[in-house]
Motif scaffolding. Structure first.
Motif, PDB file in Angstrom:
ATOM      1  N   THR A 138      52.526  23.299  18.023  1.00 48.35           N
ATOM      2  CA  THR A 138      53.067  21.945  18.105  1.00 48.35           C
ATOM      3  C   THR A 138      54.139  21.793  19.175  1.00 48.35           C
ATOM      4  N   GLU A 139      54.669  22.887  19.692  1.00 49.62           N
ATOM      5  CA  GLU A 139      55.763  22.810  20.653  1.00 49.62           C
ATOM      6  C   GLU A 139      55.201  22.891  22.071  1.00 49.62           C
ATOM      7  N   PRO A 140      55.334  21.820  22.872  1.00 51.42           N
ATOM      8  CA  PRO A 140      54.789  21.850  24.235  1.00 51.42           C
ATOM      9  C   PRO A 140      55.363  23.008  25.036  1.00 51.42           C
ATOM     10  N   LEU A 141      54.546  23.553  25.928  1.00 54.11           N
ATOM     11  CA  LEU A 141      54.991  24.664  26.761  1.00 54.11           C
ATOM     12  C   LEU A 141      55.932  24.215  27.869  1.00 54.11           C
ATOM     13  N   ALA A 142      56.132  22.917  28.027  1.00 51.90           N
ATOM     14  CA  ALA A 142      57.178  22.406  28.911  1.00 51.90           C
ATOM     15  C   ALA A 142      58.480  22.418  28.111  1.00 51.90           C
ATOM     16  N   SER A 143      59.161  23.557  28.144  1.00 55.49           N
ATOM     17  CA  SER A 143      60.356  23.729  27.315  1.00 55.49           C
ATOM     18  C   SER A 143      61.300  24.737  27.961  1.00 55.49           C
ATOM     19  N   LEU A 144      62.566  24.664  27.574  1.00 53.84           N
ATOM     20  CA  LEU A 144      63.536  25.644  28.059  1.00 53.84           C
ATOM     21  C   LEU A 144      63.211  27.039  27.552  1.00 53.84           C
ATOM     22  N   ALA A 145      62.656  27.129  26.339  1.00 53.85           N
ATOM     23  CA  ALA A 145      62.287  28.444  25.797  1.00 53.85           C
ATOM     24  C   ALA A 145      61.212  29.106  26.650  1.00 53.85           C
ATOM     25  N   THR A 146      60.227  28.328  27.090  1.00 61.87           N
ATOM     26  CA  THR A 146      59.182  28.878  27.954  1.00 61.87           C
ATOM     27  C   THR A 146      59.764  29.324  29.283  1.00 61.87           C
ATOM     28  N   LEU A 147      60.674  28.514  29.834  1.00 63.96           N
ATOM     29  CA  LEU A 147      61.313  28.890  31.097  1.00 63.96           C
ATOM     30  C   LEU A 147      62.075  30.200  30.962  1.00 63.96           C
ATOM     31  N   ARG A 148      62.805  30.363  29.854  1.00 57.05           N
ATOM     32  CA  ARG A 148      63.581  31.592  29.666  1.00 57.05           C
ATOM     33  C   ARG A 148      62.679  32.814  29.550  1.00 57.05           C
ATOM     34  N   SER A 149      61.502  32.655  28.984  1.00 52.55           N
ATOM     35  CA  SER A 149      60.618  33.802  28.785  1.00 52.55           C
ATOM     36  C   SER A 149      59.755  34.105  30.006  1.00 52.55           C
ATOM     37  N   ALA A 150      59.735  33.195  30.981  1.00 48.72           N
ATOM     38  CA  ALA A 150      58.816  33.342  32.113  1.00 48.72           C
ATOM     39  C   ALA A 150      59.005  34.636  32.913  1.00 48.72           C
ATOM     40  N   PRO A 151      60.246  35.055  33.243  1.00 49.71           N
ATOM     41  CA  PRO A 151      60.385  36.254  34.083  1.00 49.71           C
ATOM     42  C   PRO A 151      59.708  37.491  33.499  1.00 49.71           C
ATOM     43  N   ARG A 152      59.794  37.700  32.189  1.00 49.79           N
ATOM     44  CA  ARG A 152      59.193  38.905  31.622  1.00 49.79           C
ATOM     45  C   ARG A 152      57.690  38.760  31.397  1.00 49.79           C
ATOM     46  N   ARG A 153      57.155  37.561  31.689  1.00 47.31           N
ATOM     47  CA  ARG A 153      55.732  37.318  31.479  1.00 47.31           C
ATOM     48  C   ARG A 153      54.927  37.316  32.775  1.00 47.31           C
ATOM     49  N   TRP A 154      55.569  37.636  33.917  1.00 47.48           N
ATOM     50  CA  TRP A 154      54.853  37.625  35.191  1.00 47.48           C
ATOM     51  C   TRP A 154      53.751  38.676  35.209  1.00 47.48           C
ATOM     52  N   HIS A 155      52.674  38.326  35.867  1.00 46.99           N
ATOM     53  CA  HIS A 155      51.516  39.220  35.967  1.00 46.99           C
ATOM     54  C   HIS A 155      51.896  40.543  36.633  1.00 46.99           C
ATOM     55  N   ALA A 156      52.757  40.467  37.625  1.00 43.21           N
ATOM     56  CA  ALA A 156      53.152  41.686  38.351  1.00 43.21           C
ATOM     57  C   ALA A 156      53.849  42.695  37.444  1.00 43.21           C
ATOM     58  N   PHE A 157      54.437  42.229  36.344  1.00 45.24           N
ATOM     59  CA  PHE A 157      55.133  43.108  35.406  1.00 45.24           C
ATOM     60  C   PHE A 157      54.308  43.360  34.151  1.00 45.24           C
ATOM     61  N   GLY A 158      53.022  43.060  34.208  1.00 47.72           N
ATOM     62  CA  GLY A 158      52.144  43.319  33.074  1.00 47.72           C
ATOM     63  C   GLY A 158      51.900  42.137  32.168  1.00 47.72           C
ATOM     64  N   GLY A 159      52.461  40.977  32.500  1.00 49.59           N
ATOM     65  CA  GLY A 159      52.308  39.797  31.656  1.00 49.59           C
ATOM     66  C   GLY A 159      51.123  38.927  32.053  1.00 49.59           C
ATOM     67  N   PRO A 160      50.970  37.773  31.405  1.00 47.44           N
ATOM     68  CA  PRO A 160      49.806  36.924  31.642  1.00 47.44           C
ATOM     69  C   PRO A 160      50.018  35.843  32.692  1.00 47.44           C
ATOM     70  N   LEU A 161      51.250  35.640  33.169  1.00 49.28           N
ATOM     71  CA  LEU A 161      51.587  34.471  33.972  1.00 49.28           C
ATOM     72  C   LEU A 161      51.484  34.778  35.458  1.00 49.28           C
ATOM     73  N   ASP A 162      50.752  33.933  36.193  1.00 50.40           N
ATOM     74  CA  ASP A 162      50.561  34.158  37.623  1.00 50.40           C
ATOM     75  C   ASP A 162      50.540  32.818  38.349  1.00 50.40           C
ATOM     76  N   LEU A 163      51.339  32.709  39.386  1.00 52.61           N
ATOM     77  CA  LEU A 163      51.407  31.505  40.219  1.00 52.61           C
ATOM     78  C   LEU A 163      50.866  31.901  41.590  1.00 52.61           C
ATOM     79  N   ARG A 164      49.566  31.636  41.801  1.00 55.45           N
ATOM     80  CA  ARG A 164      48.911  32.181  42.988  1.00 55.45           C
ATOM     81  C   ARG A 164      49.155  31.365  44.250  1.00 55.45           C
ATOM     82  N   GLU A 165      49.419  30.069  44.124  1.00 53.67           N
ATOM     83  CA  GLU A 165      49.612  29.219  45.301  1.00 53.67           C
ATOM     84  C   GLU A 165      50.888  28.398  45.110  1.00 53.67           C
TER      85      GLU A 165
END
Length: 413
Positions: A56-83
């Motif tokens: 129920t909580e949209p991913l447009a949130s401060l909590a998502t922003l705070r967790s983003a650095p540890r979720r980058w693909h380069a560090f083993g996470g699922p998040l990738d910004l290719r362009e």
């Protein structure tokens, strides 16, 4: 004009488009569904099959922003910004949507929509004579270390999960899961009130078959543009053919952006892409979907095989896939000790995502015969049935079960 004497053109035949076409048809509209995806590659059929009413909580949130650095693909996470440069305007809108006041408004709107999602799916499954495709067995979330289990359980117990409920995995559930894995199950939660589609290809076939059986017309073509004539619009196919209807409903996923732009309407969609591998032969038991949170991966047993799905990749809709993501999924399955046989079938697809992580559902105030249903991000399957009902209500001038103002596309004008 009444629906019983009017024609409707639904542009896009993913699960949202099919649910909307069926809902309009039940209201008496003469419906044509135009879709060029003959091979079923839309994200509607490549997801984890999870009816995720707990999100129920949209991913447009401060909590998502705070967790983003540890979720980058380069560090083993699922998040990738290719362009990143190409996506800067969308990212700027996303950051504004993360403001606490906007997040809370979006949270309230999405919570109300999700509260009606599963009842709407029950009605739709019954209407197309396929109730067995909807399995209300909940899902499990697990962790592999005591530290991540403590953090994960605390986060979920403090989250708003709507009409779902949760409890710790019981001893028998945990033992069953542990018996299938070569890594420890340090903790886990069992969610109740969520559901799964047992067979996504069968769902696609049954929705379309029910539509055609009731007199709907299916056209295998791509709508290239929308054209205006005063306050009326019509569609133009890729071969130049003109398609007229009393109602034009745009459900074209991420391609809806370019279609709405031909009318001068802004739909700031981005292609948020996911990947999966599916094995036809496996030894995984008949468990609910299992989320391995340490790996940001969900494992679902379908009638046609075992599917491992993951990744949040922001890229152009036509950007070639990244083979590293399939390789990582394969590594996860091997490291978990899950017994699969043969080569898996790979897939990737683009979820249509708006900056505030809410869908666009409504009727245009600028054109008399234009409506839209797109931008459902990770919740397309979850929200398909209620989206169809809501659009049918709006097009009939009826009050719907859910307030729709928050989903109006004019919020991006």
């Amino acid at each position: 004009m009444t629906s019983s004497s009017a024609s409707a053109l639904v542009v896009g035949g993913g699960v949202v488009g099919r649910a909307c076409a069926l809902a309009l048809q039940r209201d008496g509209w003469r419906v044509t569904l135009a879709d060029a995806d003959a091979n079923g590659n839309a994200p509607s059929w490549g997801n984890a099959g999870h009816i995720a009413i707990e999100q129920t909580e949209p991913l447009a949130s401060l909590a998502t922003l705070r967790s983003a650095p540890r979720r980058w693909h380069a560090f083993g996470g699922p998040l990738d910004l290719r362009e990143p440069l190409r996506l800067l305007p969308w990212v700027a809108r996303y950051l504004r949507a993360c403001a606490p006041s906007r997040f809370e408004a979006g949270h309230a709107a999405l919570r109300g929509l999700l509260a009606e999602a599963l009842p709407a799916w029950r009605r739709l499954a019954q209407a197309v004579d396929a109730p067995s495709l909807l399995q209300e067995q909940g899902h499990w979330v697990c962790w592999e270390s005591a530290a991540s289990a403590r953090r994960g359980e605390a986060a979920w117990r403090g989250a708003d999960i709507g009409t779902a409920t949760l409890s710790s995995l019981g001893d028998a559930q945990r033992a069953t899961l542990q018996s299938q894995l070569s890594v420890p199950v340090a903790g886990g939660l069992a969610f109740e009130g969520t559901a799964q589609i047992a067979d996504l290809p069968a769902l696609a076939q049954r929705l379309m078959a029910a539509f055609v059986e009731a007199g709907g017309v299916q056209r295998a073509l791509r709508v290239q543009a929308l054209r205006r004539e005063g306050r009326h619009v019509h569609a133009v196919a890729a071969d130049g053919a003109r398609l007229d209807a009393d109602l034009v409903l745009v459900c074209a996923g991420v391609r809806s952006r370019e279609l709405m732009a031909t009318l001068g309407l802004r739909a700031p969609l981005v292609a948020e892409r996911g990947y999966h591998l599916q094995w036809a032969a496996h030894d995984w038991p008949a468990l609910p979907p299992v989320v391995f949170e340490d790996r940001s991966m969900i494992l679902t047993r379908f009638a046609g095989g075992l599917r491992a799905a993951s990744f949040v990749e922001y890229a152009g809709v036509d950007t070639p896939p990244d083979p590293r993501k399939w390789a990582r999924l394969r590594e996860h399955v091997a490291q978990l000790g899950i017994l699969v046989q043969g080569e898996p079938a790979p897939w990737f697809g683009a979820r249509p995502t708006l900056p505030d992580y809410l869908p666009a559902l409504g009727r245009s105030g600028r054109f008399d015969n234009l409506a839209y249903a797109f931008g459902h991000q990770h919740l397309g399957l979850t929200l398909a049935a209620i989206s169809g009902e809501l659009l049918a209500d709006l097009c009939a001038g009826r009050p719907g079960a859910v307030a729709s103002a928050a989903f109006d596309l004019e919020r991006f004008a």
